[in-house]
Design a protein around this motif. Structure first.
Motif: not given
Length: 475
Positions: A275-277, A287, A322, A373-374
């Motif tokens: 993820s971007d985080d 990401a 991805h 995942q999120k």
């Protein structure tokens, strides 16, 4: 093949004929321009599209229980009755010898399968050459009559299709045989949760119930997709149709014809999409790629030296954007061959050779569930941690030398904390190893002193899989 809410397989009241596979026939080269008629293309390809019907016979006992009856079954005993149903779809001929391609869901429940040819004649399918549930493709064989030769079509290159290109769908919606509709390619690489290797083409050409297994053509009369599903709250076409790309279908059909089954590639790695985080934590500029969360013991991935925390950026020359892409690339690789895998590990890129094995498990894609995942950014004030003890190691099934800060499961926190679950182990925080709850507390305070507002934790679950979670450092 599971389809989520509002996605409908294009199965009609009866099964339509399947298409066949052959030595490539001459290409029907007609380049369409805006405003021109599709009549020449339609005239060429309509005689290659068939209707496929599968007859399902069920015995209904006195109790109301049902069971399917195959050919040659004895007549029902007293107290039993017979229920007969017919499912209908489409197919297309790919070989003049009688090879037809369709969707597996069109024929999977049938005791007997028939094909209705464009000339109006109907023939019984000699045999099902092969089928694949993951991609929903089936190959059938019929015996053509010498006096009525079959007209095959060939597969085109779906990778050359651009969004906005004209496409033509031919099939048997609602039993209307040889229906031709046209539209454009609306999208590529669609994931509709139909299977582990979703990579659908999207079109606004009108396709409806009964189009399942029918071809989607380019303007040269080449098959560039197999119509499979529509998105429809009402059951009718609203301009959201999905087709299996021909480049996927070609490989599946070839293997089914050669082996009668699909030999899917496998390397034994469980994956997560960064993820971007957590991109910064993984030394990524943004990401991308497929993060390896777990490597199976004795797998090709382990033999090649792949590790948890590696990010796969390309496989066999194909860029990986991805995690859902990578299992498809691996699955479609040749079993037993070496594949170059570009990875990023601790900020450095390197290429590793992996010998592709053969997948044995029937329905495992290798991707962590979306919920894992999120993860939402969580506040640490709502989560407590404790150091591992001899008792907790035993209770959690951990080795005697396992280290980390375990997510607490005290009475006030017996439910999952967002994506951090009681019993899971934090083994790293912002690149620093964590051996105890005190280590974690000290590391988080160091990050707060650096004015960091969040931290990326490396978390290990009971199965040994790792993943990354972002937590807020603000109270």
């Amino acid at each position: 093949m599971a389809i989520h809410h509002h996605l409908r397989l294009l199965l009609g009241a009866s099964l339509l004929a399947l298409g066949s596979f052959a030595a490539p026939p001459p290409v029907f080269a007609v380049e369409m321009k805006s405003g021109e008629s599709f009549s020449d293309v339609a005239a060429r390809v309509r005689n290659s599209v068939v209707s496929v019907s599968a007859q399902v016979t069920e015995e209904i006992g006195a109790s109301g229980a049902r069971r399917s009856r195959g050919e040659g079954s004895r007549a029902p005993k007293g107290g039993q009755s017979v229920l007969q149903k017919t499912s209908v779809g489409s197919g297309f001929i790919i070989d003049a010898s009688g090879i037809i391609v369709t969707n597996n869901h069109v024929i999977e429940d049938g005791n007997t399968v028939f094909v209705a040819l464009p000339d109006g004649s109907e023939v019984k399918v000699d045999r099902i050459v092969g089928r694949d549930t993951k991609t929903d493709i089936a190959v059938l064989k019929i015996t053509p009559k010498p006096s009525r030769p079959l007209t095959p079509v060939s597969f085109g290159d779906s990778s050359q299709m651009r969004i906005g290109d004209w496409v033509i769908a031919v099939g048997n919606p609602f039993g209307f045989k040889g229906t031709v509709t046209a539209g454009i390619l609306s999208g590529r690489g669609r994931d509709i949760s139909a299977g582990p290797y979703d990579d659908f083409l999207q079109t606004d050409a009108s396709i409806n119930s009964g189009n399942s297994g029918g071809p989607l053509f380019n303007t040269r009369g080449e098959v560039i997709g197999i119509n499979t599903a529509i998105f429809s709250p009402s059951g009718g076409s609203i301009g959201l149709g999905f087709a299996i790309p021909s480049n996927t279908a070609k490989r599946i059909v070839e293997q089914l014809r050669k082996h009668g089954e699909i030999r899917w590639g496998w390397i034994g790695a469980r994956l997560q999409t960064p993820s971007d985080d957590i991109a910064e934590h993984l030394h990524l500029s943004h990401a991308e790629g497929a993060l390896i969360a777990r490597v199976d013991k004795g797998s090709p991935a382990e033999a090649a030296g792949l590790q948890e925390g590696d990010v796969v950026l390309a496989f066999a020359g194909l860029p990986v954007k991805h995690a859902r892409q990578l299992p498809r690339f691996i699955a479609q690789s040749n079993v037993g061959e070496d594949a170059d895998v570009l990875i990023q590990r601790a900020g450095e890129r390197k290429t590793v050779k992996v010998k592709v094995g053969r997948m044995i498990e029937a329905d495992w894609s290798g991707v962590l569930p979306p919920a894992q995942q999120k993860a939402k950014r969580q506040r640490l004030g709502k989560i407590s941690f404790e150091s591992l003890s001899e008792d907790s190691r035993s209770r959690l099934g951990l080795s005697a030398d396992a280290e980390g800060a375990v997510v607490s499961a005290d009475e006030s926190r017996i439910v999952a904390h967002g994506n951090l679950n009681p019993g899971e182990l934090v083994v790293e925080a912002a690149h620093a190893p964590i051996r105890s709850a005190d280590d974690l507390d000290q590391r988080l305070n160091e990050l707060r002193a650096l004015a960091r507002r969040e931290a990326t934790l490396t978390v290990k679950d009971a199965s040994g899989s790792i993943r990354f979670e972002t937590v807020s450092l603000e109270d």
